[in-house]
Scaffold this motif. Sequence first.
Motif, PDB file in Angstrom:
ATOM      1  N   UNK A 154     -31.272   6.723  28.455  1.00 48.65           N
ATOM      2  CA  UNK A 154     -29.916   7.109  28.044  1.00 48.65           C
ATOM      3  C   UNK A 154     -29.284   5.997  27.208  1.00 48.65           C
ATOM      4  N   UNK A 155     -29.464   4.752  27.665  1.00 47.81           N
ATOM      5  CA  UNK A 155     -28.915   3.622  26.911  1.00 47.81           C
ATOM      6  C   UNK A 155     -29.545   3.535  25.523  1.00 47.81           C
ATOM      7  N   UNK A 156     -30.849   3.795  25.466  1.00 47.39           N
ATOM      8  CA  UNK A 156     -31.538   3.751  24.173  1.00 47.39           C
ATOM      9  C   UNK A 156     -30.985   4.813  23.227  1.00 47.39           C
ATOM     10  N   UNK A 157     -30.709   5.996  23.742  1.00 48.29           N
ATOM     11  CA  UNK A 157     -30.161   7.072  22.913  1.00 48.29           C
ATOM     12  C   UNK A 157     -28.726   6.779  22.491  1.00 48.29           C
ATOM     13  N   UNK A 158     -27.987   6.089  23.353  1.00 47.73           N
ATOM     14  CA  UNK A 158     -26.626   5.678  22.959  1.00 47.73           C
ATOM     15  C   UNK A 158     -26.697   4.673  21.810  1.00 47.73           C
ATOM     16  N   UNK A 159     -27.668   3.739  21.914  1.00 49.29           N
ATOM     17  CA  UNK A 159     -27.849   2.761  20.835  1.00 49.29           C
ATOM     18  C   UNK A 159     -28.254   3.435  19.531  1.00 49.29           C
ATOM     19  N   UNK A 160     -29.049   4.500  19.645  1.00 53.20           N
ATOM     20  CA  UNK A 160     -29.499   5.227  18.454  1.00 53.20           C
ATOM     21  C   UNK A 160     -28.464   6.243  17.970  1.00 53.20           C
ATOM     22  N   UNK A 161     -27.328   6.308  18.686  1.00 53.90           N
ATOM     23  CA  UNK A 161     -26.214   7.177  18.329  1.00 53.90           C
ATOM     24  C   UNK A 161     -26.560   8.669  18.420  1.00 53.90           C
ATOM     25  N   UNK A 162     -27.413   8.994  19.411  1.00 52.86           N
ATOM     26  CA  UNK A 162     -27.621  10.400  19.745  1.00 52.86           C
ATOM     27  C   UNK A 162     -26.573  10.843  20.769  1.00 52.86           C
ATOM     28  N   UNK A 163     -26.163   9.908  21.645  1.00 53.62           N
ATOM     29  CA  UNK A 163     -25.187  10.197  22.684  1.00 53.62           C
ATOM     30  C   UNK A 163     -24.072   9.163  22.638  1.00 53.62           C
ATOM     31  N   UNK A 164     -22.982   9.501  23.325  1.00 50.19           N
ATOM     32  CA  UNK A 164     -21.910   8.530  23.523  1.00 50.19           C
ATOM     33  C   UNK A 164     -21.244   8.818  24.863  1.00 50.19           C
ATOM     34  N   UNK A 165     -20.631   7.791  25.424  1.00 46.90           N
ATOM     35  CA  UNK A 165     -19.857   7.984  26.641  1.00 46.90           C
ATOM     36  C   UNK A 165     -18.518   8.622  26.271  1.00 46.90           C
TER      37      UNK A 165
END
Length: 767
Positions: free
Chosen positions: A744-755
Amino acid sequence: MMSLKPRHVNFEETWSKLRETISGVVSLRAVERAVWNSRFSDVYALCVAHPEPMADKLYDETKSFLEEHVSGMLQRVKGSTPLESSDYNDGLLSRYVTAWREYSQGVQYLNSLYSYLNLQHVKRHKVSEAEVIYGSSAHTPEVEKLNRQLEVGELGLVIWERVLVQPLSEALTSRIISGLNAARELNHDSTTADILRTSIHSTVDVQSYRVRSALELYQELVVEPYLVAATAHHCALAAKLLDSGDVSNFVRHVLDGLEREIALGNKYLHSSSSEAVRACYEQACIEAHLPALHAEVDRLIKEAAEDNPRAEERRADLKRMFALLKPLGSNALRPLVEAAHAQATREGRAMLAAEHSKDEAHTHFVYSMLSLHGKYKRLFNDVFCGAQAFVGALDKACSTVVNSRTEGEHFARAPELLSRYCDALLRRKGSERDADEKLSAAIVVFKYIDDKDVFQKHYARALARRLIHQLSASMEQEEAMINRLKAACGYEFTNKLHRMFTDVAVSADLNAKFQQYLRDNDLCTNIGFTIQVLQAGAWPLGGAMAPLAPPPQLEKPARLFETFYRSSFSGRRLAWLHHLCTGELRTKYTQRSYHINATTPQCALLLMFDTVDTVRAREAQETLQLSEEAWTRHVRPLLEVNLITAEGDIEGDGELTLNLGFTCKRTKIRLTCAAAPPTPGNQTVTPSSDSTHCEDDRKMYLQAALVRIMKQRKVLRHTELIQEVVSQARGSFAPSVAMIKKCIEALIDKQYLERTPGKHDTYSYLA
């Protein structure tokens, strides 16, 4: 003929005649038809009398008569018997039953005689069943005067209960309970049993007219006192049985007692009491002694699983204990389920730890697991009737044993061992039916493996070797096995395996087209040359090996095929995997003709002796462009089988000579080659690299699953997202929460997800 016209009626004269007939009816004396018809007309005449109906007066007089009549019956039932006695054979119950049978039948006849009164007078004032149940303010006066709501037959039952039953309630109860206690110990004769049963059911029948609380009298006079007495009896029995210290004897007698108690209730009591009777017995004899029963389950299950004559007795004990504990619910059964799980787990680990040869580790593993599963499945089906809780316990135990790993191991060995087992069966030349049955059984073990993705990698590598080197015993079995895996894990799990089969079929067609291409262009290779074109993404083969200078005999057809392939498919690139190629040579210099199957470098080296008998080792190595390590691995097998001999250092200036006197018992010789050690330029698989590859693949799988879920849901809470990812991955492996969080953190870094702003436990998908 009865006149329907209202008229003046002398009540006293009419009631005098009517009373005499009523007395005969309720006493079951014979009443002539003409008299019955006349009295029926009298009831009608009184109800419609002119100028004022006399229905109320008739109702009151009838009530008074019945009270007087039942009072006389009370004295008859009492007789001279002391009411304080509890002897059910002292005659009071017998007289009571005789009186009840007479009166209840007589009241039914009387109700028929008063049918017009019931229909036209009573029912007009009678509250409906719905109003009795739910209440109605409009009928409050009628609700208070219940007697004015009752038909004559119902009135007779009310009077019987009030005038006769209530004064005798304690006497009846004591004798009924005494009779039931005696019936538990011995079988009554039919007359005594009938009297006891009728007296009990009379307490139900006397209130049968009620809409609500129809069993109130029965509960008060029979059920509640009986349960108190039964509890005392059961507790004493259980304590006596436990004093013997033999749980097997206790369980056997308690189960027999439960059956007798249920039979007693069915024979004498109303059907509504069956659950209360069972619950009373179970609470006193079983639930109160659960700790003592639970203390024995480990021993019983252990002995039931042993292979000795005593095991059959223990299985019977367990079956009885299960029958006792099952109705009490999951809490009572839990220690039995846990003991079953612990025993299967313990035995499974012991079976896997038993001594066996290293070469047979895969066979030992699969046979042990199938033996464990089959043994306990039969045991649990026989003893616990296949109850779902024990099926789950067996599955949990098998999963624990299969996925156990020693300290330091990153993955359990089960995926590799099962893959080796399947590989051995699919290679073996033997009974096809036998192999098919064993492969089907192997799926039982496969379903318990958590790291199914690890199994898939091992299986794919083994399948690739079988397909490339044509080692499969049956292609039908290969496809059947893949279909079994697909049924267990889905199409995605076997997608690459199916593509491997497709490549083999396409390669066969491609070879045929290549041969036609050679014929059409008058080209000739002079050797049997076949190729397999494999998709890099489907086959677990690694990259191309270091360059190899193939012999002229192979170089020409290879170049021809490249020309043919490029003319047929534009934009595709071929990479030759020499380390997977094999060739077959036939000797002509020996007395017997031998067929030698060898690797490409070995074939190239042997072909150097086509025109000379001796070559220098250094020159041969340079000609073949092999590294020192690869040169040694390929030459050693030739020296070991004595096809060539060496003088001096084979890695230096030594000479290699063809053994012209070579002989062998076999005409077909297969040369092997040791695996290359892991190096940056070599893709040999090792446990550490396997772990790394699996971890990387799992991270990519989880990230893809996360993106799929979030793309569909848009916004999702952390816990729900974790649950959905675990559910999707369950078919391939059991991901840890920590690994999912990293993804999940990796996808947040890749800007697929956000909090989601303002919600730290919620994620949003970024389109």
